[in-house]
Design a protein around this motif. Sequence first.
Motif, PDB file in Angstrom:
ATOM      1  N   THR A  10       0.821  -1.220   0.000  1.00 43.15           N
ATOM      2  CA  THR A  10       0.000   0.000   0.000  1.00 43.15           C
ATOM      3  C   THR A  10       0.854   1.269   0.000  1.00 43.15           C
ATOM      4  O   THR A  10       0.340   2.350  -0.290  1.00 43.15           O
ATOM      5  N   GLN A  62       0.405   2.275  -3.469  1.00 40.28           N
ATOM      6  CA  GLN A  62      -0.916   2.211  -4.117  1.00 40.28           C
ATOM      7  C   GLN A  62      -1.699   3.511  -3.940  1.00 40.28           C
ATOM      8  O   GLN A  62      -1.663   4.113  -2.871  1.00 40.28           O
ATOM      9  N   SER A 111       1.843   6.584   0.122  1.00 38.59           N
ATOM     10  CA  SER A 111       0.442   6.956  -0.143  1.00 38.59           C
ATOM     11  C   SER A 111      -0.306   7.238   1.155  1.00 38.59           C
ATOM     12  O   SER A 111       0.094   6.790   2.238  1.00 38.59           O
TER      13      SER A 111
END
Length: 416
Positions: free
Chosen positions: A45, A48, A57
């Motif tokens: 993540t 992402q 992120s």
Amino acid sequence: MSKALEGVRILDMTHVQSGPTCTQLLAWFGADVIKVERPGVGDATRGQLRDIPDVDSLYFTMLNHNKRSVTLNPKTETGKAIFAKLIEECDVMVENFAPGAIDRMGFPWEKIQEINPRMIYASVKGFGPGPYEDCKVYENVAQCTGGSASTTGEIGRFPMVTGSQIGDSGTGLNLALGIVTALYHREKSGRGQRVTCAMQDGVLNLCRVKLRDQQRLAHGPLKEYPQYPNGEFGEAVPRAGNASGGGQPGWIVKCKGWETDPDAYIYVITQAAAFTGLAKAMGREEWLDEDHEWSTPEGRLPHLDQVFNEIEKWTMTRNKFEVMEILNPLNVPCGPILSMKELAEEPSLRATGTVVEVDHPERGKYLTVGNPIKLSASPSEVDRSPLLGEHTDEILIDVCGMSAEEIEAAKADGAV
Ligand code: COA
């Protein structure tokens, strides 16, 4: 003030959302959460849904506050030795990899217990034992297989998932409770234990009123559902639009400005005890006349669509906050539809730490959701998420007792 979980050390092997929400909660309560990430890669993540190039992120930062990050590959020989030392030194290990991933790293539960009999080993999986136990699962799969999608959506239309991450963050909450319960039990027994939470189970647990209705359906139509009295009921609990899941009918009605503002709506519950006040506030005293068919809760049930149509005519003359101001003192439970923009800007949520502004060295300031659980004697502070491997050296020295030379060697063979 000391933190409630100060002194508890967590070996955090979690990724994506469900596991990280659990360990973030424990970190907010003061546990030392050591997030283990693959060298050079980290939690997927981090990369992402990026809004700023090359910067962690919001997806990652908002799930990994107050943690320390160590890079480690337990699949290498040196990595295995370091991982075993971390298991020895930690109280809790948490993971939410696909089924069998930790075993494949060479650390089945039997081995973990051998290394540290006091270890609490907590996992999130998509499903419990049964036909789907080996499946990989993301949020919406859990919503669909846990009863939520089948019972959410417009009447007679397709199943719908909700924006609340009940499978991921919901299961993370369950896991956190399982962990602190096991820690409490360890105080008495001296031993650790296995804690497992399945996302399907977590979603079904949150859909319990629908399983209630499934059984009520065997004894006749569900009178508070919009399908009553003119529509059809099948064999399973149907989708019920915005009908209330409780014994008091409710619905979402338009407010002033709905033509241009997609959130100019309010949920109104026509609680029986407050119906008199509601009718009077709207200038519809005639509904209270003894011979009016809406004067009793039973009389209103077959006409709920008309009742809410009439209420809507009144709410459309005021904005959602004015409606709330009028109805709240009358004990009519109601809630304006608040957008994410409104929530982000709401001063009272900032004041309680439910919405927090955090500073990050690479992205600057951003908003996050703080701890929703407030403890009077050990309040939470939200610290930024760690950069990938930011604490590798300090953890290897302080927790694993490694020398500078040993760390260099571990880096050279790709273990950290
Ligand atoms: N060093 C080396 N390898 C590592 C590592 C590390 N620090 N951390 C993880 N890995 C490896 C694992 O060993 C595994 O490898 P293997 O399959 O060869 O044994 C792999 O990375 C990650 O596995 P996986 O969990 O399968 O990742 P995925 O991206 O394919 O699947 C999910 C993601 C979420 C679907 C899956 O993890 C899952 O179903 N988890 C359980 C349910 C869950 O929590 N879902 C919600 C997520 S929000």
